[in-house]
Scaffold this motif. Structure first.
Motif, PDB file in Angstrom:
ATOM      1  N   GLY A 110      42.354  23.388  28.035  1.00 44.86           N
ATOM      2  CA  GLY A 110      43.888  23.588  28.499  1.00 44.86           C
ATOM      3  C   GLY A 110      44.406  24.739  28.561  1.00 44.86           C
ATOM      4  N   LEU A 111      43.872  25.988  28.491  1.00 45.26           N
ATOM      5  CA  LEU A 111      44.382  27.074  28.379  1.00 45.26           C
ATOM      6  C   LEU A 111      44.266  28.128  29.637  1.00 45.26           C
ATOM      7  N   ASP A 112      43.791  27.520  30.806  1.00 47.23           N
ATOM      8  CA  ASP A 112      43.855  28.330  31.999  1.00 47.23           C
ATOM      9  C   ASP A 112      45.097  28.739  32.405  1.00 47.23           C
ATOM     10  N   ASP A 113      46.024  28.433  31.826  1.00 47.59           N
ATOM     11  CA  ASP A 113      47.482  29.007  32.471  1.00 47.59           C
ATOM     12  C   ASP A 113      47.865  30.118  31.636  1.00 47.59           C
ATOM     13  N   LEU A 114      47.009  30.785  30.809  1.00 47.42           N
ATOM     14  CA  LEU A 114      47.399  31.748  30.207  1.00 47.42           C
ATOM     15  C   LEU A 114      47.160  33.214  31.021  1.00 47.42           C
ATOM     16  N   PRO A 115      48.153  34.005  31.121  1.00 48.95           N
ATOM     17  CA  PRO A 115      47.645  35.179  31.994  1.00 48.95           C
ATOM     18  C   PRO A 115      46.535  35.876  31.862  1.00 48.95           C
ATOM     19  N   ILE A 116      45.677  36.161  32.822  1.00 48.57           N
ATOM     20  CA  ILE A 116      44.660  36.713  32.779  1.00 48.57           C
ATOM     21  C   ILE A 116      44.213  38.124  33.441  1.00 48.57           C
ATOM     22  N   VAL A 117      43.918  39.097  33.077  1.00 48.59           N
ATOM     23  CA  VAL A 117      43.647  40.723  33.602  1.00 48.59           C
ATOM     24  C   VAL A 117      42.382  40.876  33.436  1.00 48.59           C
ATOM     25  N   ALA A 118      41.376  40.777  34.523  1.00 48.50           N
ATOM     26  CA  ALA A 118      40.222  40.904  34.425  1.00 48.50           C
ATOM     27  C   ALA A 118      39.684  41.135  35.700  1.00 48.50           C
ATOM     28  N   ASN A 119      38.204  41.513  35.948  1.00 46.29           N
ATOM     29  CA  ASN A 119      37.643  41.912  36.768  1.00 46.29           C
ATOM     30  C   ASN A 119      37.470  40.627  37.996  1.00 46.29           C
ATOM     31  N   ARG A 120      37.579  40.914  39.168  1.00 47.04           N
ATOM     32  CA  ARG A 120      37.405  39.726  39.982  1.00 47.04           C
ATOM     33  C   ARG A 120      36.202  39.243  40.514  1.00 47.04           C
ATOM     34  N   PHE A 121      35.759  38.104  40.314  1.00 51.70           N
ATOM     35  CA  PHE A 121      34.271  37.437  40.560  1.00 51.70           C
ATOM     36  C   PHE A 121      34.431  36.616  41.647  1.00 51.70           C
ATOM     37  N   THR A 122      33.562  36.807  42.717  1.00 51.39           N
ATOM     38  CA  THR A 122      33.829  35.961  43.912  1.00 51.39           C
ATOM     39  C   THR A 122      32.378  35.582  44.415  1.00 51.39           C
ATOM     40  N   ALA A 123      32.325  34.571  44.990  1.00 49.35           N
ATOM     41  CA  ALA A 123      31.233  33.896  45.626  1.00 49.35           C
ATOM     42  C   ALA A 123      30.594  34.814  46.925  1.00 49.35           C
ATOM     43  N   VAL A 124      29.490  34.995  47.118  1.00 52.71           N
ATOM     44  CA  VAL A 124      28.988  35.693  48.456  1.00 52.71           C
ATOM     45  C   VAL A 124      27.920  34.632  48.922  1.00 52.71           C
ATOM     46  N   GLY A 125      28.191  33.979  49.984  1.00 54.51           N
ATOM     47  CA  GLY A 125      27.150  32.954  50.292  1.00 54.51           C
ATOM     48  C   GLY A 125      26.946  31.634  49.319  1.00 54.51           C
ATOM     49  N   GLU A 126      25.633  31.193  49.505  1.00 47.00           N
ATOM     50  CA  GLU A 126      25.561  29.820  48.422  1.00 47.00           C
ATOM     51  C   GLU A 126      25.283  30.268  47.064  1.00 47.00           C
ATOM     52  N   SER A 127      24.644  31.376  46.971  1.00 46.51           N
ATOM     53  CA  SER A 127      24.089  31.668  45.439  1.00 46.51           C
ATOM     54  C   SER A 127      24.266  32.899  45.080  1.00 46.51           C
ATOM     55  N   GLY A 128      25.167  34.071  45.752  1.00 45.96           N
ATOM     56  CA  GLY A 128      25.411  35.364  45.523  1.00 45.96           C
ATOM     57  C   GLY A 128      26.684  35.636  44.913  1.00 45.96           C
ATOM     58  N   TRP A 129      26.879  36.572  44.173  1.00 42.18           N
ATOM     59  CA  TRP A 129      28.201  36.968  43.583  1.00 42.18           C
ATOM     60  C   TRP A 129      28.372  38.339  43.752  1.00 42.18           C
ATOM     61  N   ARG A 130      29.940  38.557  43.891  1.00 46.34           N
ATOM     62  CA  ARG A 130      30.406  40.023  43.817  1.00 46.34           C
ATOM     63  C   ARG A 130      31.450  40.299  42.849  1.00 46.34           C
ATOM     64  N   LEU A 131      31.536  41.596  42.327  1.00 43.66           N
ATOM     65  CA  LEU A 131      32.684  41.840  41.363  1.00 43.66           C
ATOM     66  C   LEU A 131      33.472  42.831  41.982  1.00 43.66           C
ATOM     67  N   GLU A 132      34.573  42.747  41.908  1.00 39.19           N
ATOM     68  CA  GLU A 132      35.818  43.802  42.283  1.00 39.19           C
ATOM     69  C   GLU A 132      36.631  44.106  41.206  1.00 39.19           C
ATOM     70  N   PHE A 133      37.358  45.381  41.359  1.00 37.47           N
ATOM     71  CA  PHE A 133      37.975  45.880  40.266  1.00 37.47           C
ATOM     72  C   PHE A 133      39.577  45.817  40.493  1.00 37.47           C
ATOM     73  N   PRO A 134      40.368  45.053  40.820  1.00 38.64           N
ATOM     74  CA  PRO A 134      41.855  45.198  40.881  1.00 38.64           C
ATOM     75  C   PRO A 134      42.538  46.027  39.908  1.00 38.64           C
ATOM     76  N   PHE A 135      42.137  45.907  38.685  1.00 42.09           N
ATOM     77  CA  PHE A 135      42.832  46.779  37.754  1.00 42.09           C
ATOM     78  C   PHE A 135      42.094  47.917  37.229  1.00 42.09           C
ATOM     79  N   GLY A 136      41.228  48.439  38.109  1.00 42.17           N
ATOM     80  CA  GLY A 136      40.540  49.798  37.818  1.00 42.17           C
ATOM     81  C   GLY A 136      41.224  51.047  37.942  1.00 42.17           C
ATOM     82  N   SER A 137      40.821  52.121  37.327  1.00 41.17           N
ATOM     83  CA  SER A 137      41.330  53.237  37.465  1.00 41.17           C
ATOM     84  C   SER A 137      40.552  54.279  37.961  1.00 41.17           C
ATOM     85  N   PRO A 138      40.774  55.077  38.746  1.00 39.87           N
ATOM     86  CA  PRO A 138      39.992  56.396  39.030  1.00 39.87           C
ATOM     87  C   PRO A 138      39.737  57.488  37.950  1.00 39.87           C
ATOM     88  N   HIS A 139      40.396  57.181  36.909  1.00 42.87           N
ATOM     89  CA  HIS A 139      40.180  57.993  35.706  1.00 42.87           C
ATOM     90  C   HIS A 139      39.604  57.374  34.402  1.00 42.87           C
TER      91      HIS A 139
END
Length: 233
Positions: A110-139
């Motif tokens: 029952g804690l999924d209402d907490l703010p979460i700052v993390a990497n974005r994990f999304t599905a690709v097709g039926e069984s693949g996955w991709r990671l994106e970095f909305p909170f990354g920095s070039p430094h």
């Protein structure tokens, strides 16, 4: 509202085990271990390592969810969240892990209402996955630049309590106002002279919270230089 804000790591801190590692061990195709070793040798950053490792995951939504639903968190964490909320202390889950996995695991409590700052994990097709970095920095070589979250809190004139356990918290520990440290983070804070309080879990953190908010918590400083115990106001 308290002047403090809490930024809390997830894998190995809130969760009993590293969720990303458990997914790779269960669903990772060959090659993820060699990427892990390259990261440990310092040849690649965690962002490059995790992006490539996640690309090696092969699991359907149902398989992934079933595995995540078996993951455990520190039993005292829900109580700690409740105590922080009652005291008016904002708490954000700050992780270099997978946002979907974190939300799924916390949702079991029952804690999924907490703010979460993390990497974005999304599905690709039926069984693949991709990671994106909305909170990354070039430094920053990490997927999630945790130091930026601390800077944001400081810009709002808030003090930051970091709760963490390992390598992904080493850099940000140096800019937080105080650290509740577990495992490898204890030794890092000790050797770097970073103000910290050692904990074994959230039962300890729950006990320490009122003392922190009252400005009476004594933190360890640079023990190597025999610095005086620091009062955290």
């Amino acid at each position: 509202m308290s002047q403090w804000t809490i930024l809390c790591d997830f894998d190995g801190t809130i969760s009993v085990e590293d969720i990303t590692d458990s997914l790779l061990e269960r669903f990772g195709r060959p090659g993820w271990q060699s990427l892990e070793q390259a990261w440990k040798r310092g040849e690649i950053g965690s962002r490059d390592c995790m992006a490539q490792q996640v690309g090696l995951l092969e699991a359907t939504d149902g398989e992934l969810d079933a595995h995540l639903d078996s993951m455990m968190i520190d039993r005292a964490f829900p109580q700690f969240v409740a105590a922080a909320r009652e005291a008016g202390v904002p708490l954000t889950v700050l992780s270099d892990g997978l946002d979907y996995a974190i939300r799924r695991v916390l949702g079991q409590h029952g804690l999924d209402d907490l703010p979460i700052v993390a990497n974005r994990f999304t599905a690709v097709g039926e069984s693949g996955w991709r990671l994106e970095f909305p909170f990354g920095s070039p430094h920053c070589r990490s997927g999630n630049c945790k130091c930026a979250s601390v800077a944001g809190a400081h810009a709002e004139r808030r003090r930051v309590l970091l709760i963490g356990d390992g390598t992904s918290d080493f850099c940000v520990a140096g800019v937080a106002d105080l650290v509740f440290a577990k495992h490898r983070l204890i030794e890092h804070c000790r050797s770097a002279g970073i103000p910290y309080v050692p904990i074994t879990g959230f039962a300890d953190a729950l006990e320490l919270l009122p003392t922190l908010l009252a400005g009476e918590l004594a933190a360890h400083g640079d023990e190597a230089m025999q610095a005086p115990t620091q009062q955290v106001a």
